[in-house]
Design an enzyme around this catalytic site. Structure first.
Site, short mmCIF file in Angstrom:
data_model
loop_
_atom_site.label_atom_id
_atom_site.label_comp_id
_atom_site.label_asym_id
_atom_site.label_seq_id
_atom_site.Cartn_x
_atom_site.Cartn_y
_atom_site.Cartn_z
N SER A 24 -23.81 50.91 24.68
CA SER A 24 -24.91 51.78 25.07
C SER A 24 -25.20 52.75 23.94
CB SER A 24 -24.57 52.56 26.34
OG SER A 24 -25.58 53.51 26.56
N MET A 61 -34.78 54.13 33.37
CA MET A 61 -34.49 55.10 34.42
C MET A 61 -35.68 56.05 34.48
SD MET A 61 -30.50 55.53 33.49
CE MET A 61 -30.80 54.77 31.90
N ASP A 74 -31.03 53.15 26.83
CA ASP A 74 -31.28 53.91 28.06
C ASP A 74 -32.54 54.75 27.93
OD1 ASP A 74 -29.08 53.26 29.87
OD2 ASP A 74 -27.81 54.08 28.28
N MET A 112 -25.11 49.66 38.90
CA MET A 112 -24.66 50.93 38.30
C MET A 112 -23.29 51.29 38.85
SD MET A 112 -26.89 52.04 36.09
CE MET A 112 -26.01 53.55 35.73
N HIS A 164 -32.93 49.67 29.73
CA HIS A 164 -32.65 50.12 31.10
C HIS A 164 -33.57 51.31 31.38
CE1 HIS A 164 -29.38 52.13 33.86
NE2 HIS A 164 -30.45 51.75 34.54
N MET A 222 -34.94 57.27 29.68
CA MET A 222 -34.93 58.23 30.81
C MET A 222 -36.12 59.17 30.67
SD MET A 222 -30.93 59.30 30.97
CE MET A 222 -29.61 58.12 30.60
N ASP A 229 -22.71 48.96 34.41
CA ASP A 229 -23.08 50.04 33.49
C ASP A 229 -22.52 51.36 34.00
OD1 ASP A 229 -24.34 51.74 31.70
OD2 ASP A 229 -26.37 51.33 32.41
N HIS A 247 -27.72 48.14 24.33
CA HIS A 247 -28.23 48.69 25.58
C HIS A 247 -28.97 49.99 25.28
CE1 HIS A 247 -28.22 49.23 29.98
NE2 HIS A 247 -27.94 50.51 29.75
C1 DX5 Z 1 -26.03 56.07 32.31
C2 DX5 Z 1 -26.47 54.98 31.39
C3 DX5 Z 1 -25.38 54.26 30.73
C4 DX5 Z 1 -24.45 55.11 29.88
C5 DX5 Z 1 -23.11 54.48 29.93
O1 DX5 Z 1 -27.11 56.48 33.06
O2 DX5 Z 1 -27.24 54.04 32.10
O3 DX5 Z 1 -25.87 53.16 29.98
O4 DX5 Z 1 -24.86 55.22 28.55
O5 DX5 Z 1 -22.21 55.27 29.23
P1 DX5 Z 1 -20.63 55.20 29.44
O6 DX5 Z 1 -20.19 53.83 29.06
O7 DX5 Z 1 -20.11 56.27 28.53
O8 DX5 Z 1 -20.37 55.49 30.89
ZN ZN Z 2 -27.81 52.14 31.11
#
Ligand code: DX5
Ligand code: ZN
Length: 226
Positions: free
Chosen positions: A10, A70, A37, A143, A68, A39, A177, A35
């Protein structure tokens, strides 16, 4: 089982000011996917990156960018993310109850691979229609922490979702994740997950390559047991 392990560091845990070199470093260490993220500060209480950053990174790598989303309005992101060069587009089921069919269709039309994610409090049954559809999602992201931040504690109770999903869909890509690393990978892999997202455990390791290969090994070994 027809699924292959995909280890996806990630990039939320990377140094965003050096994203291209961080991405290259992870691929050199053996990562299959990156990956990403996305947001928006509404669906989750954090704000990260959007299509412009994906577009910039795409100029530096051909890697599979596992995005991903969010965000509260994923449909508005389909076109910009497609143009930017995203590979996978995973939206949350919680905010897509009315338009998931349109979302899947549009994601595919932009050349991306559709996936659906669910938060810890969302029952697994909610994603079944999206996998059973004539025009289905190609991945389910379970998740294992509340979305929003890296570095949280893995929720082992989410493995029941992964197990029922794997039993029902032997060849589906199932991603986990949140909180994945050497101490939790066996729980996820034995439940049937094959796509493994890991942020802090990879970026914080003295030898990220060793963590990536250990997680891949766990997925492969658990698949052999099936
Ligand atoms: C959280 C993200 C994850 C996050 C995971 O909302 O979707 O992808 O980066 O990080 P770790 O592996 O540190 O939990
Ligand atoms: Zn994620």
């Amino acid at each position: 089982m027809g699924v292959t392990p995909k280890i996806a560091p990630s990039m939320l845990s990377s140094d965003f000011a050096n994203l291209a070199s961080e991405a290259k470093r992870m691929l050199d260490f053996g990562a299959d996917w990156l990956h990403m993220d996305i947001m928006d500060g509404h669906f989750v209480p954090n704000l990260t990156i959007g299509a412009p950053v994906i577009e910039s990174l795409r100029k530096h790598t051909k890697a599979y960018l596992d995005c991903h989303l969010m965000v509260a309005n994923p449909i508005d992101y389909v076109e910009p993310m497609g143009k930017a060069g995203a590979s996978g587009f995973t939206f949350h089921v919680e905010i897509s109850k009315d338009n998931w069919q349109e979302l899947i269709q549009r994601i595919k039309s932009k050349g991306m691979r559709p996936g659906v994610a669910l938060k810890p409090g969302t029952p697994i049954e909610e994603v079944y229609p999206l996998v059973d559809s004539e025009n289905p999602v190609e991945m389910v992201l379970v998740m294992t922490v509340e979305p929003g931040f890296g570095g949280q504690k893995f929720m082992p109770e989410m493995m029941d979702k992964v197990r029922v999903l794997r039993k029902k869909y032997p060849s589906l890509d199932i991603e986990v994740d949140g909180g994945l690393g050497p101490s939790t990978i066996d729980m996820a892999a034995s439940a049937g997950a094959n796509c493994i997202v890991a942020g802090s455990s990879v970026f914080g390791a003295p030898e990220p390559a060793a963590v990536i290969s250990l997680m891949r090994k766990s997925v492969l070994e658990n698949q052999e047991k099936c």
